[in-house]
Design a protein around this motif. Sequence first.
Motif, PDB file in Angstrom:
ATOM      1  N   PHE A 145      69.647 -55.187  64.305  1.00  0.00           N
ATOM      2  CA  PHE A 145      68.341 -54.979  64.908  1.00  0.00           C
ATOM      3  C   PHE A 145      67.507 -53.978  64.318  1.00  0.00           C
ATOM      4  O   PHE A 145      66.448 -53.835  63.947  1.00  0.00           O
ATOM      5  CB  PHE A 145      68.424 -54.939  66.384  1.00  0.00           C
ATOM      6  N   GLY A 146      68.298 -52.763  63.942  1.00  0.00           N
ATOM      7  CA  GLY A 146      67.486 -51.568  63.316  1.00  0.00           C
ATOM      8  C   GLY A 146      67.402 -51.918  62.022  1.00  0.00           C
ATOM      9  O   GLY A 146      66.264 -51.411  61.344  1.00  0.00           O
ATOM     10  N   GLY A 147      67.979 -52.784  61.011  1.00  0.00           N
ATOM     11  CA  GLY A 147      67.699 -53.155  59.994  1.00  0.00           C
ATOM     12  C   GLY A 147      66.620 -54.037  59.962  1.00  0.00           C
ATOM     13  O   GLY A 147      65.870 -53.756  59.109  1.00  0.00           O
ATOM     14  N   LEU A 148      66.233 -54.953  60.900  1.00  0.00           N
ATOM     15  CA  LEU A 148      65.107 -55.737  61.015  1.00  0.00           C
ATOM     16  C   LEU A 148      63.905 -54.854  61.004  1.00  0.00           C
ATOM     17  O   LEU A 148      62.904 -54.997  60.363  1.00  0.00           O
ATOM     18  CB  LEU A 148      65.172 -56.768  61.894  1.00  0.00           C
ATOM     19  N   LEU A 149      63.954 -53.892  62.126  1.00  0.00           N
ATOM     20  CA  LEU A 149      62.871 -53.019  62.397  1.00  0.00           C
ATOM     21  C   LEU A 149      62.609 -52.220  61.126  1.00  0.00           C
ATOM     22  O   LEU A 149      61.349 -51.852  60.808  1.00  0.00           O
ATOM     23  CB  LEU A 149      63.295 -52.017  63.560  1.00  0.00           C
ATOM     24  N   LEU A 150      63.333 -51.630  60.417  1.00  0.00           N
ATOM     25  CA  LEU A 150      63.046 -50.806  59.352  1.00  0.00           C
ATOM     26  C   LEU A 150      62.661 -51.623  58.078  1.00  0.00           C
ATOM     27  O   LEU A 150      61.787 -51.267  57.423  1.00  0.00           O
ATOM     28  CB  LEU A 150      64.578 -49.933  58.884  1.00  0.00           C
ATOM     29  N   LEU A 151      63.394 -52.685  57.915  1.00  0.00           N
ATOM     30  CA  LEU A 151      63.002 -53.630  57.077  1.00  0.00           C
ATOM     31  C   LEU A 151      61.256 -53.987  56.937  1.00  0.00           C
ATOM     32  O   LEU A 151      60.683 -54.038  56.137  1.00  0.00           O
ATOM     33  CB  LEU A 151      63.582 -55.026  56.869  1.00  0.00           C
ATOM     34  N   ALA A 152      61.067 -54.326  58.106  1.00  0.00           N
ATOM     35  CA  ALA A 152      59.416 -54.678  58.448  1.00  0.00           C
ATOM     36  C   ALA A 152      58.673 -53.524  58.072  1.00  0.00           C
ATOM     37  O   ALA A 152      57.584 -53.620  57.639  1.00  0.00           O
ATOM     38  CB  ALA A 152      59.403 -55.215  60.058  1.00  0.00           C
ATOM     39  N   VAL A 153      58.977 -52.205  58.549  1.00  0.00           N
ATOM     40  CA  VAL A 153      58.143 -51.153  58.406  1.00  0.00           C
ATOM     41  C   VAL A 153      58.075 -50.797  57.005  1.00  0.00           C
ATOM     42  O   VAL A 153      57.009 -50.779  56.505  1.00  0.00           O
ATOM     43  CB  VAL A 153      58.558 -50.058  59.032  1.00  0.00           C
ATOM     44  N   VAL A 154      59.200 -50.868  56.213  1.00  0.00           N
ATOM     45  CA  VAL A 154      59.247 -50.508  54.765  1.00  0.00           C
ATOM     46  C   VAL A 154      58.492 -51.540  53.947  1.00  0.00           C
ATOM     47  O   VAL A 154      57.997 -50.981  53.066  1.00  0.00           O
ATOM     48  CB  VAL A 154      60.694 -50.357  54.233  1.00  0.00           C
ATOM     49  N   ALA A 155      58.661 -52.846  54.323  1.00  0.00           N
ATOM     50  CA  ALA A 155      57.956 -53.848  53.741  1.00  0.00           C
ATOM     51  C   ALA A 155      56.507 -54.090  54.090  1.00  0.00           C
ATOM     52  O   ALA A 155      55.638 -54.844  53.380  1.00  0.00           O
ATOM     53  CB  ALA A 155      58.738 -55.377  53.862  1.00  0.00           C
ATOM     54  N   GLY A 156      55.887 -53.241  54.856  1.00  0.00           N
ATOM     55  CA  GLY A 156      54.720 -53.067  55.435  1.00  0.00           C
ATOM     56  C   GLY A 156      54.349 -54.408  56.514  1.00  0.00           C
ATOM     57  O   GLY A 156      53.053 -54.643  56.462  1.00  0.00           O
ATOM     58  N   HIS A 157      55.282 -54.809  57.072  1.00  0.00           N
ATOM     59  CA  HIS A 157      55.107 -55.908  58.078  1.00  0.00           C
ATOM     60  C   HIS A 157      55.501 -55.780  59.430  1.00  0.00           C
ATOM     61  O   HIS A 157      55.903 -56.427  60.222  1.00  0.00           O
ATOM     62  CB  HIS A 157      56.013 -57.051  57.589  1.00  0.00           C
ATOM     63  N   ALA A 158      55.298 -54.240  59.712  1.00  0.00           N
ATOM     64  CA  ALA A 158      55.556 -53.769  60.961  1.00  0.00           C
ATOM     65  C   ALA A 158      54.702 -54.766  62.239  1.00  0.00           C
ATOM     66  O   ALA A 158      55.205 -54.695  63.342  1.00  0.00           O
ATOM     67  CB  ALA A 158      55.271 -52.417  61.334  1.00  0.00           C
ATOM     68  N   ALA A 159      53.681 -55.344  61.764  1.00  0.00           N
ATOM     69  CA  ALA A 159      52.849 -56.163  62.599  1.00  0.00           C
ATOM     70  C   ALA A 159      53.846 -57.242  63.297  1.00  0.00           C
ATOM     71  O   ALA A 159      53.523 -57.802  64.460  1.00  0.00           O
ATOM     72  CB  ALA A 159      51.909 -56.685  61.972  1.00  0.00           C
ATOM     73  N   VAL A 160      54.875 -57.378  62.390  1.00  0.00           N
ATOM     74  CA  VAL A 160      55.919 -58.793  62.859  1.00  0.00           C
ATOM     75  C   VAL A 160      56.766 -58.246  63.951  1.00  0.00           C
ATOM     76  O   VAL A 160      56.829 -58.880  65.265  1.00  0.00           O
ATOM     77  CB  VAL A 160      56.726 -59.241  61.794  1.00  0.00           C
ATOM     78  N   THR A 161      57.166 -56.777  63.968  1.00  0.00           N
ATOM     79  CA  THR A 161      58.178 -56.149  64.822  1.00  0.00           C
ATOM     80  C   THR A 161      57.350 -55.541  66.033  1.00  0.00           C
ATOM     81  O   THR A 161      57.996 -55.399  66.833  1.00  0.00           O
ATOM     82  CB  THR A 161      59.374 -55.634  64.200  1.00  0.00           C
ATOM     83  N   ASP A 162      56.350 -55.154  65.870  1.00  0.00           N
ATOM     84  CA  ASP A 162      55.704 -54.100  66.778  1.00  0.00           C
ATOM     85  C   ASP A 162      55.486 -54.396  68.074  1.00  0.00           C
ATOM     86  O   ASP A 162      55.920 -53.939  69.062  1.00  0.00           O
ATOM     87  CB  ASP A 162      54.384 -53.763  66.331  1.00  0.00           C
ATOM     88  N   PRO A 163      55.162 -55.768  68.414  1.00  0.00           N
ATOM     89  CA  PRO A 163      54.796 -56.402  69.534  1.00  0.00           C
ATOM     90  C   PRO A 163      56.051 -56.515  70.457  1.00  0.00           C
ATOM     91  O   PRO A 163      56.070 -56.397  71.496  1.00  0.00           O
ATOM     92  CB  PRO A 163      54.127 -57.718  69.384  1.00  0.00           C
ATOM     93  N   LEU A 164      57.436 -56.654  69.957  1.00  0.00           N
ATOM     94  CA  LEU A 164      58.493 -57.005  70.759  1.00  0.00           C
ATOM     95  C   LEU A 164      59.622 -55.598  70.550  1.00  0.00           C
ATOM     96  O   LEU A 164      60.470 -55.846  71.094  1.00  0.00           O
ATOM     97  CB  LEU A 164      59.289 -58.280  70.410  1.00  0.00           C
ATOM     98  N   ALA A 165      59.089 -54.908  69.796  1.00  0.00           N
ATOM     99  CA  ALA A 165      60.092 -53.769  69.443  1.00  0.00           C
ATOM    100  C   ALA A 165      60.630 -53.027  70.777  1.00  0.00           C
ATOM    101  O   ALA A 165      61.725 -52.711  70.974  1.00  0.00           O
ATOM    102  CB  ALA A 165      59.594 -52.685  68.451  1.00  0.00           C
ATOM    103  N   LEU A 166      59.626 -52.664  71.508  1.00  0.00           N
ATOM    104  CA  LEU A 166      60.114 -52.063  72.767  1.00  0.00           C
ATOM    105  C   LEU A 166      60.989 -52.961  73.846  1.00  0.00           C
ATOM    106  O   LEU A 166      61.805 -52.583  74.614  1.00  0.00           O
ATOM    107  CB  LEU A 166      58.801 -51.256  73.294  1.00  0.00           C
TER     108      LEU A 166
END
Length: 135
Positions: free
Chosen positions: A68-89
């Motif tokens: 889960f941390g890897g997916l969060l970090l991957l999304a941020v680093v790849a510039g796709h935090a919009a994918v994970t931001d809505p459900l991250a919390l």
Amino acid sequence: MSPSLLALLGFIAWTLLLLVLMEVLRTRLVVTGRVPANGFDPGNSRLSPFMQRLARAHANCLEGLPIFGGLLLLAVVAGHAAVTDPLALALLAARLVQSVIHLVSTSARAVSLRFTAFAVQTLIGVYWVIRLLMA
């Protein structure tokens, strides 16, 4: 800080908190002479049921963090935090719920609720993988 990075920090902080709690309790056992310094195993199997649940809750966090941390970090680093931001919390909340339930009870209902919290995390993770592959 983005919700994804906040959730990652929260996940890491929660894992660390469980570790610190376990080590404080273990240190107390050693200092009071109830357990020798070399008398511990990773699962706290010779200790109280709470200590065993604490060890398992911490291990659950360690097992989930790379995924889960890897997916969060991957999304941020790849510039796709919009994918994970809505459900991250929501993911972080489900992790906290899972751990707290693990610490307080092993009743059938508690185990079912704990599994539900884990299933929420898993479904969020699968959703993120699909969305990130399509990004």
